[in-house]
Motif scaffolding. Structure first.
Motif, PDB file in Angstrom:
ATOM      1  N   ALA A 176       0.812  -1.213   0.000  1.00 41.70           N
ATOM      2  CA  ALA A 176       0.000   0.000   0.000  1.00 41.70           C
ATOM      3  C   ALA A 176       0.848   1.267   0.000  1.00 41.70           C
ATOM      4  O   ALA A 176       0.324   2.361  -0.246  1.00 41.70           O
ATOM      5  CB  ALA A 176      -0.931  -0.002   1.216  1.00 41.70           C
ATOM      6  N   SER A 177       2.161   1.154   0.266  1.00 44.40           N
ATOM      7  CA  SER A 177       3.064   2.317   0.260  1.00 44.40           C
ATOM      8  C   SER A 177       3.810   2.474  -1.053  1.00 44.40           C
ATOM      9  O   SER A 177       4.661   3.368  -1.170  1.00 44.40           O
ATOM     10  CB  SER A 177       4.104   2.176   1.393  1.00 44.40           C
ATOM     11  N   SER A 180       1.035   2.991  -8.994  1.00 45.84           N
ATOM     12  CA  SER A 180       0.712   1.820  -8.184  1.00 45.84           C
ATOM     13  C   SER A 180      -0.701   1.908  -7.621  1.00 45.84           C
ATOM     14  O   SER A 180      -1.177   0.943  -7.029  1.00 45.84           O
ATOM     15  CB  SER A 180       1.706   1.663  -7.029  1.00 45.84           C
ATOM     16  N   ASN A 181      -1.354   3.054  -7.814  1.00 48.78           N
ATOM     17  CA  ASN A 181      -2.682   3.222  -7.235  1.00 48.78           C
ATOM     18  C   ASN A 181      -3.502   4.180  -8.090  1.00 48.78           C
ATOM     19  O   ASN A 181      -3.325   5.398  -8.019  1.00 48.78           O
ATOM     20  CB  ASN A 181      -2.564   3.776  -5.805  1.00 48.78           C
ATOM     21  N   PRO A 182      -4.414   3.667  -8.922  1.00 52.37           N
ATOM     22  CA  PRO A 182      -5.258   4.542  -9.731  1.00 52.37           C
ATOM     23  C   PRO A 182      -6.142   5.471  -8.910  1.00 52.37           C
ATOM     24  O   PRO A 182      -6.647   6.463  -9.432  1.00 52.37           O
ATOM     25  CB  PRO A 182      -6.110   3.561 -10.549  1.00 52.37           C
ATOM     26  N   HIS A 190      -3.452  -6.695 -10.387  1.00 50.30           N
ATOM     27  CA  HIS A 190      -3.054  -6.915  -8.992  1.00 50.30           C
ATOM     28  C   HIS A 190      -3.033  -5.561  -8.290  1.00 50.30           C
ATOM     29  O   HIS A 190      -2.163  -4.731  -8.556  1.00 50.30           O
ATOM     30  CB  HIS A 190      -1.681  -7.578  -8.916  1.00 50.30           C
ATOM     31  N   PRO A 191      -3.996  -5.305  -7.405  1.00 51.47           N
ATOM     32  CA  PRO A 191      -4.114  -3.981  -6.784  1.00 51.47           C
ATOM     33  C   PRO A 191      -2.842  -3.562  -6.059  1.00 51.47           C
ATOM     34  O   PRO A 191      -2.201  -4.353  -5.354  1.00 51.47           O
ATOM     35  CB  PRO A 191      -5.271  -4.162  -5.789  1.00 51.47           C
ATOM     36  N   LEU A 192      -2.475  -2.304  -6.270  1.00 54.70           N
ATOM     37  CA  LEU A 192      -1.387  -1.626  -5.571  1.00 54.70           C
ATOM     38  C   LEU A 192       0.005  -2.150  -5.922  1.00 54.70           C
ATOM     39  O   LEU A 192       0.985  -1.704  -5.330  1.00 54.70           O
ATOM     40  CB  LEU A 192      -1.597  -1.634  -4.051  1.00 54.70           C
ATOM     41  N   ASN A 229       0.339  -4.996 -15.734  1.00 53.31           N
ATOM     42  CA  ASN A 229      -0.575  -4.966 -14.598  1.00 53.31           C
ATOM     43  C   ASN A 229      -1.728  -3.991 -14.819  1.00 53.31           C
ATOM     44  O   ASN A 229      -2.106  -3.235 -13.929  1.00 53.31           O
ATOM     45  CB  ASN A 229       0.178  -4.620 -13.304  1.00 53.31           C
ATOM     46  N   VAL A 230      -2.298  -4.023 -16.014  1.00 53.73           N
ATOM     47  CA  VAL A 230      -3.441  -3.172 -16.337  1.00 53.73           C
ATOM     48  C   VAL A 230      -4.626  -4.058 -16.716  1.00 53.73           C
ATOM     49  O   VAL A 230      -4.535  -4.870 -17.632  1.00 53.73           O
ATOM     50  CB  VAL A 230      -3.132  -2.205 -17.491  1.00 53.73           C
TER      51      VAL A 230
END
Length: 819
Positions: free
Chosen positions: A436-437, A529-531, A547-549, A571-572
């Motif tokens: 998440a960072s 890394s975070n839309p 894959h989220p984040l 990763n889209v």
């Protein structure tokens, strides 16, 4: 019998010209232990004393008594500590980090007081947790109820600490030590300016029917105030009419606090009137939480046509006020400089809500000053140098050029009082949490700088932020970046005068740069890394990830003559393409990842296209509904603290659970005020309704059995937190010591969310008490479940952590479970 350390000192203590308290108790003796807690920029924290406290095994300290062992297994012993001649406890003499101080006060009766501590990060007062003043700002006064007999305080601290109890004359107080005030800019409309001060409620009842009457230069205005909960503080905004001020100088504004139209306290604040060409402060109501914030302006010094003038956004360093940042610059004859606040002089390191503050101020400045959209620039110093690197990489399409000064690129290498973001060489569980960072690591986003001009300025003798950080970024950029200018100021330390920021070659570099319009930029290389933070660069937008984040990358080339878009993605899951530059009724061929080609004919000159990747094929799809993840609402847990959140504490649990719920909501509100200059409505579950708080996020404290708002808002959530049970899909954990943080989209809304902070019982609720989610750059996934044991042993006691998929469903591949 518990040993009591006390020393009574009666003094007179004043705020401005008004007495806050005539009786003050100064703490001069304490007991201390070190190396027993670790709080940082991560979801995992350890605290051996809090663990014992919550497990009801903590013994009343005595000098020479063994506390237990620290994180390294070493024996920890309570030691006596006396304050120095300035009443400071120097904890570094005992090892510094991870320190607790134990203080006591013996009272002959029940009474209200204000606890005034500097140099602590949090505290327990008779078992109730409150926020601290780690930067020793000095304006934080915590209302507490002193009981007859022994009162115990555990201070979580580092460095030097000062502590005292103040016994106020009045039960309700206006505190003007921490104002947010505008400047009075002559020749402008000053009839409805806004300021903010703090109301302190030392009573056991919530304060309602409050008003502030302001009076300046003969003009009065009356403002209704929100409820201030029992034994709490709240910063409140008010209106003032300064239109009668017609000359420069300092002007007093009288403030009268009224309840039911009766005066209960009065203070004065000072405003400065400045000329139209001088630096000034401008206040505004923030969309983040509805609180009053400000930005500072260095106006353009030319009276020539401003229709094409530039805008410079400057982000300040740690401990610097925005108005001080603006005053470090000479006004320019070709643009206006605006300094955002990061919510506080230290705030959030320009990440999280500091990032949102910068974007909010940028938009306000664009609306107000109408700059040439091709001439918007970003710069900053020290922590603001980091902010420049971070905001530049995160939003590369907003700037013509950037200029980090004395900056560090990432919180993974350089930290502050909250420490560094840990690296990813951890267990699978810890890696999941740290995901998440990812957006904070600008080194991983370095290719985003390609379209920007970059000027790096750093003193070669900087001992605060080493010049090696500048050299590191120069090396990273030199391999591919053709538009880079680099200067090391000879002999320059961290600050070598205003040239540290107001450096002529830097602004000359800006003047040479203009942002190309979208129609002229046909190549995109963009990483996010975070839309939910950073979805877009120009005409392409990452809407959803596989894959989220984890990092997503798009490398695209647009050829308007051939009517093609080609390139690769990583990763889209869902990609949005703006096709407006192709015109109407144009057939465009799209070739991505060397997979199937797609042909699409535009239906308008403003057309856009959504592409979904499934089964290793790209296909045209419709815009997903707001119920799915997207830039409008993507997680993580921290996103729940956006959009004017309201804190809802539970009242239907046991007495202890209800007390925890209120205390925790108040503790978070105190911390939000201290860190983010913010203000939050803290209400009971009985007072919450979706219609009354429409359009606002909700933070729920407790569980389904202790907070009635839980069942109202979270019935469809696959994570259920109940008394003695946590369910996450097919996973079930039992016990009263389990805690959880998670986010869930609010049904029927476009972007509102619910955040849950709670536990399966009192032990679990106490485990959730730590609030390092307010530390800038700290990473929290969509959900995590952990036990009280995490405070003792760390990550091994995190039961589950991960991210919902794009349909907000649990996915086994996007979460980690500890056995």
């Amino acid at each position: 019998m518990k040993k009591i350390f006390c020393s009574l000192l009666l003094v007179s203590f004043c705020i401005g010209k008004s007495t806050l308290a005539q009786e003050v108790y100064q703490f001069t003796k304490a007991l201390t232990i070190t190396s027993v807690h670790h709080y940082g920029r991560e979801a995992i924290y350890t605290d051996q004393l809090a663990y014992q406290y919550f497990a009801n095994t903590l013994k009343a300290p005595v000098a020479g008594q063994t506390f237990g062992t620290n994180d390294s297994g070493q024996t920890v012993i309570w030691k006596a500590l006396e304050a120095d001649s300035l009443n400071r406890f120097r904890t570094r003499e005992f090892g510094g980090g991870g320190t607790y101080l134990y203080l006591t006060y013996s009272s002959d009766r029940d009474r209200s007081a204000l606890l005034h501590v500097k140099g602590n990060s949090a505290l327990f007062f008779n078992g109730e947790q409150h926020t601290g003043d780690p930067y020793s700002s000095g304006w934080l006064y915590i209302p507490v109820q002193v009981k007859k007999g022994l009162n115990e305080i555990y201070l979580r601290s580092f460095g030097m600490v000062q502590a005292r109890l103040l016994f106020p004359e009045k039960p309700v107080i206006l505190n003007v030590e921490d104002p947010t005030m505008p400047s009075i800019v002559l020749n402008e409309n000053n009839k409805t300016l806004q300021g903010a001060v703090v109301v302190i409620n030392t009573t056991a009842q919530a304060l309602k029917n409050l008003n502030i009457k302001s009076r300046i230069n003969g003009s009065e205005l009356n403002t209704a105030l929100p409820v201030v909960p029992a034994l709490s503080i709240r910063k409140v905004s008010f209106a003032l009419n300064a239109d009668g001020v017609d000359q420069k100088g300092q002007f007093e504004c009288s403030l009268v606090l009224l309840q039911n139209a009766k005066p209960i306290d009065e203070k004065k604040v000072t405003l400065e009137a400045v000329g139209p060409t001088e630096k000034y402060s401008q206040t505004f109501i923030s969309y983040i939480d509805g609180s009053l914030q400000y930005y500072a302006v260095a106006p353009q010094n030319s009276s020539s046509d401003n229709s094409s003038h530039a805008l410079f956004l400057s982000v300040h360093g740690a401990g610097v006020e925005a108005i001080g940042q603006a005053k470090a610059y000479q006004s320019k004859d070709w643009g206006t400089l605006v300094a955002a606040t990061n919510r506080r002089p230290r705030g959030f390191n320009w990440e999280d809500w500091g990032r949102l503050d910068a974007l909010e101020v940028l938009q306000l400045a664009k609306d107000r000053f109408n700059p040439d959209p091709k001439r918007i620039y970003l710069t900053g110093h020290s922590m603001g140098g980091h902010g420049t690197w971070f905001l530049g990489a995160t939003y590369p399409d907003k700037w013509a050029a950037i200029a980090p000064c004395a900056g560090y690129p990432t919180l993974k290498e350089y930290g502050s009082a909250d420490g560094k973001i840990p690296d990813s060489s951890r267990s699978q569980m810890e890696q999941m949490l740290l995901r998440a960072s990812n957006q904070s690591d600008v080194v991983k986003l370095v290719s985003n700088y390609k379209p920007l001009g970059i000027y790096i300025l750093h003193g070669d003798s900087d001992k605060v932020v080493s010049v090696n950080y500048a050299r590191q970024m120069k090396k990273q950029l030199a391999d591919f970046h053709a538009d880079l200018s680099y200067y090391e100021y000879p002999g320059g330390e961290h600050w070598y005068g205003n040239e540290s920021v107001d450096w002529k070659p830097l602004f000359d570099f800006f003047k040479w740069h203009q942002k190309l319009p979208d129609s002229s930029l046909n190549t995109i290389d963009f990483i996010t890394s975070n839309p939910g933070i950073s979805p877009s660069n120009r005409w392409a937008s990452v809407q959803q990830q596989i894959h989220p984040l984890q990092y997503s990358r798009i490398k695209l080339n647009r050829n308007k003559n051939k009517r093609t878009i080609t390139g690769t993605t990583e990763n889209v899951q869902l990609l949005k393409l703006d096709l407006s530059n192709f015109g109407i009724h144009t057939t465009v061929t799209i070739d991505l990842d060397s997979l199937n080609k797609i042909s699409y004919t535009t239906s308008s000159d403003q057309d856009s296209l959504y592409l979904l990747k499934q089964n290793n094929q790209w296909g045209i799809t419709n815009q997903p509904g707001f119920e799915q993840k997207g830039p409008h609402r993507y997680g993580t847990f921290k996103e729940a603290f956006n959009y004017k959140m309201v804190f809802v504490y539970g009242t239907i649990g046991s007495k202890d659970e209800n007390e925890w719920s209120f205390n925790k909501a108040r503790y978070d509100a105190e911390t939000w005020y201290y860190r983010g200059n913010g203000a939050v409505d803290v209400i009971s579950d009985k007072d919450y309704s979706q219609s009354l708080y429409k359009g606002r996020n909700v933070i729920i404290y407790g569980n389904a059995n202790s907070n009635s708002a839980y069942k109202l808002l979270l019935q469809s959530c696959p994570i259920q937190l109940e008394r003695n049970t946590v369910k996450a899909g097919n996973h079930i954990w039992k016990g009263d010591d389990l805690a959880a943080y998670f986010i869930w989209p609010m049904k029927g809304t476009n972007n509102n969310s619910i955040g849950v902070i709670g536990g399966t019982g009192l032990k679990g609720m106490n485990a959730a008490t730590g609030n390092q989610y307010f530390a800038g750059g700290s990473g929290f996934p969509d959900f995590m479940v952990f036990s009280l044991g995490m405070l003792r042993t760390g990550g091994n006691e995190v039961k589950l952590a991960g991210f919902f998929d794009n349909a907000w469903k649990l996915s086994e591949s996007e979460m980690i479970q500890n056995k």
